[in-house]
Design a protein around this motif. Structure first.
Motif: not given
Length: 256
Positions: A191-193, A164-172
């Motif tokens: 998971a903490g992100l 899963i990723s968000g608009r700001d580019g973080g991916t888990v």
């Protein structure tokens, strides 16, 4: 008188000579005795075996039906166990006979299994057919429980790898211990992100089955739409899941 006495002495001498067996006669009697003793021993052994067999038959004849069933069952179990042991030994022999070819095949199978476990654990990247799912909030934020429901529905539909990723580019990478929590400022903590909406889930698995799972009445798509949000589902081949999960260091467990 001397004549009778001499005759008497001669008669006693003859009688004495008749009581002492000759050497050849003693040997013949010794061999015959050995044969007789051997025959008597064999006869006794035969009688003993016949007696034991008779006792065994008599014991079985006097046994209760349930005891006979149990004895038969034990014999069948022993026979089946021996057959399995024979089969296992024959398999081992064939593997040993195969030599280097068998070792290469076993090594290839072990590597394949290790890759599969690495994908399930999230420690290896993966690619394959699947879906790209974009979830955009409407009047209300998309809560963590909605994302968790989506993950569970995808898993139930046969998903093999997800991120899963968000608009700001973080991916888990999403694996078994991954957790989802509502964060501050309408963000989602995975998971903490901390991730910002919209959220994109990349999932590998059977596209048709997973799409159906997401669109069941009262499911994820319905829940998001009820609050003005949208769920855009696209089929893709290949879907690439590249985010990796860092496995923690083991404190107690070790390979068995």
């Amino acid at each position: 008188m001397s004549g009778p006495e001499g005759g008497s002495a001669s008669g006693e001498g003859v009688a004495g000579d008749g009581d002492v067996p000759s050497p050849g006669q003693g040997k013949r009697w010794g061999g015959t005795g050995l044969v007789i003793a051997l025959l008597l021993g064999l006869l006794g052994f035969g009688i003993s075996v016949q007696f034991k067999a008779g006792n065994s038959d008599a014991g079985l004849a006097a046994a209760r039906p349930e005891d006979l069933v149990r004895i038969l069952s034990d014999l069948d179990s022993q026979q089946e166990r021996l057959r399995r042991e024979i089969s296992d030994l024959e398999d081992s022999r064939r593997q040993l006979d195969s030599g280097a070819q068998g070792r290469d095949a076993a090594l290839a199978e072990a590597r394949k299994r290790a890759d599969e476990l690495g994908i399930l654990a999230g420690t290896l990247p993966a690619e394959g057919p699947g879906l790209s799912i974009e979830i955009t909030p409407g009047t209300e934020k998309v809560k963590a429980e909605v994302i968790l429901d989506a993950v569970e529905e995808l898993r139930g539909a046969g998903a093999e790898a997800m991120q899963i990723s968000g608009r700001d580019g973080g991916t888990v990478r999403i694996v078994a211990p991954t957790y989802f929590v509502d964060g501050d400022n309408d963000r989602l903590v995975v998971a903490g992100l901390s991730l910002a909406a919209p959220y994109t889930i990349m999932v590998i698995g059977g596209p048709d089955t997973m799409r159906t799972a997401l669109n069941i009445p009262g499911g994820v798509v319905d829940s998001v739409r009820q609050h003005g949000g949208t769920v855009l589902v696209r089929e893709a081949d290949p879907v690439r899941v590249t985010a990796l999960h860092t496995a923690g260091e083991l404190k107690y467990a070790k390979p068995a």
